[in-house]
Design an enzyme around this catalytic site. Structure first.
Site, PDB file in Angstrom:
ATOM      1  N   LYS A   1       0.851  -1.193   0.000  1.00 40.49           N
ATOM      2  CA  LYS A   1       0.000   0.000   0.000  1.00 40.49           C
ATOM      3  C   LYS A   1       0.889   1.245   0.000  1.00 40.49           C
ATOM      4  CE  LYS A   1      -3.809  -2.420   2.282  1.00 40.49           C
ATOM      5  NZ  LYS A   1      -4.610  -2.693   3.473  1.00 40.49           N
TER       6      LYS A   1
ATOM      7  N   GLN B   1      -4.375  -1.648   9.783  1.00 39.57           N
ATOM      8  CA  GLN B   1      -4.367  -2.959   9.144  1.00 39.57           C
ATOM      9  C   GLN B   1      -4.930  -4.019  10.091  1.00 39.57           C
ATOM     10  OE1 GLN B   1      -3.662  -3.420   5.947  1.00 39.57           O
ATOM     11  NE2 GLN B   1      -3.926  -5.628   5.990  1.00 39.57           N
TER      12      GLN B   1
ATOM     13  N   ASP C   1     -10.838   2.940   4.527  1.00 39.46           N
ATOM     14  CA  ASP C   1     -11.181   1.516   4.441  1.00 39.46           C
ATOM     15  C   ASP C   1     -12.694   1.321   4.371  1.00 39.46           C
ATOM     16  OD1 ASP C   1      -9.190  -0.452   4.313  1.00 39.46           O
ATOM     17  OD2 ASP C   1      -8.554  -0.061   6.366  1.00 39.46           O
TER      18      ASP C   1
HETATM   19  N1  GUN Z   1      -6.953  -6.853   6.321  1.00 41.12           N
HETATM   20  C1  GUN Z   1      -7.373  -7.553   5.232  1.00 41.12           C
HETATM   21  N2  GUN Z   1      -7.934  -6.717   4.321  1.00 41.12           N
HETATM   22  C2  GUN Z   1      -7.874  -5.476   4.857  1.00 41.12           C
HETATM   23  C3  GUN Z   1      -8.303  -4.205   4.388  1.00 41.12           C
HETATM   24  O1  GUN Z   1      -8.858  -4.048   3.292  1.00 41.12           O
HETATM   25  N3  GUN Z   1      -8.065  -3.167   5.218  1.00 41.12           N
HETATM   26  C4  GUN Z   1      -7.472  -3.311   6.438  1.00 41.12           C
HETATM   27  N4  GUN Z   1      -7.297  -2.233   7.183  1.00 41.12           N
HETATM   28  N5  GUN Z   1      -7.067  -4.492   6.906  1.00 41.12           N
HETATM   29  C5  GUN Z   1      -7.275  -5.562   6.112  1.00 41.12           C
END
Ligand code: GUN
Length: 300
Positions: free
Chosen positions: A52, A96, A119
């Site tokens: 990311k 995350q 998110d």
């Molecule tokens: N863990 C797995 N997918 C995601 C996501 O799209 N965002 C976040 N913050 N954690 C994740």
């Protein structure tokens, strides 16, 4: 069978975002800033967050990676989120998941300022999603919609079967595909671990979304001819012959299903890369909204 190449579609989105950040630079404006919080050393989470951040750099978005030891207390994490909420220069906050067991995830998510919740996990944003109001669409479902749009695959009038009901993927996908939006208007069946007649239902799917996190779960006998198959799985499976000691496997048995499907996403190179492109789009969107700007600024 045609591959739904997430790599190609995500590159097109990233190219557009790069041109947008270049415009902001020319106008001497502050650039959008994403803050990502990573707690602990979960290998998969480390890879996702690193990707990311790398992608932010590629398109000229500012990013901060904030790392914490897994022993971090819940209140320390909440304090950090509050600090990022109060920081005028931060546009997007991403925590995350999963978090260590001693931290209640929903408590952390609930504290994120909904205007910075790129998110789309905050209850306010989920509520808007359910209502069909403009909001941050969670990155993976948004990535799936963007991928379908890139390949002109319409959901309208189709029967979409979603396997998996997580808050991150399955449930929001089912809401989006059934919504009264241009990308929606499908009839949706949401299946999960307590669905007894799964194969009977999956065989009816014009669009089949596999998002349950079980490698190779969807086999050829579960898929109708010419179905569109979207594989959201990205499980690390031990493999001594692989350089890293593992391979990434999807929820779909690609060899069996690809011969029946009209379209299918590869793993890797399918939904995963689209998730990042969607997050970047959400971050740009958060920046514009917070600064009372619209996309018009890019064509002025
Ligand atoms: N863990 C797995 N997918 C995601 C996501 O799209 N965002 C976040 N913050 N954690 C994740």
């Amino acid at each position: 069978m045609e591959l739904l190449k997430g790599k190609e579609a995500s590159e097109a989105i990233k190219k557009q975002l790069l041109s947008q950040t270049q415009t902001l630079k020319q106008k001497k404006l502050r650039l959008p800033h994403l803050a990502a919080i990573l707690v602990g050393n979960n290998g998969a989470s480390e890879t996702y967050v690193a990707n990311k951040v790398k992608n932010c750099e590629e398109i000229g978005l500012t990013s901060s990676l904030i790392r914490f030891d897994e022993k971090l207390s819940e209140s320390q994490l909440l304090n950090k989120v509050q600090e990022l909420n109060n920081d005028e220069n931060i546009d997007g906050i991403l925590v995350q998941l999963p978090l260590p067991k001693h931290i209640i995830e929903q408590k952390v998510i609930n504290l994120i300022n909904p205007a910075k919740d790129v998110d789309g996990f905050h209850p306010v944003n989920i509520g808007k999603l359910v209502q069909g109001s403009p909001t941050f669409i969670p990155a993976t479902p948004y990535g799936i919609i963007l991928l379908m749009q890139y390949y002109n695959i319409e959901a309208q009038g189709k029967h979409a079967v979603v396997i998996g009901r997580s808050n991150i993927v399955g449930r929001p996908v089912s809401i989006l595909l059934s919504s009264n939006q241009t990308y929606g208007n499908a009839t949706v069946t949401l299946c999960h671990s307590h669905t007894p007649n799964l194969k009977e239902l999956s065989l009816q799917a014009d669009i089949l979304v596999a998002a349950l996190g079980k490698p190779g779960f969807v086999t050829g006998d579960m898929v109708k001819n010419d179905a569109v198959v979207i594989d959201v799985g990205i499980t690390r499976v031990q493999d001594a012959t692989a350089k890293k000691g593992f391979r990434i496997r999807g929820d779909v048995n690609f060899d069996e299903v690809s011969s029946k499907a009209s379209y299918i996403t590869p793993v890797p190179g399918g939904v995963g890369v689209m998730t990042i492109a969607a997050l970047l789009k959400n971050t740009m969107h958060a920046y514009l909204m917070r600064n009372n700007l619209t996309e018009d600024i890019f064509s002025e």
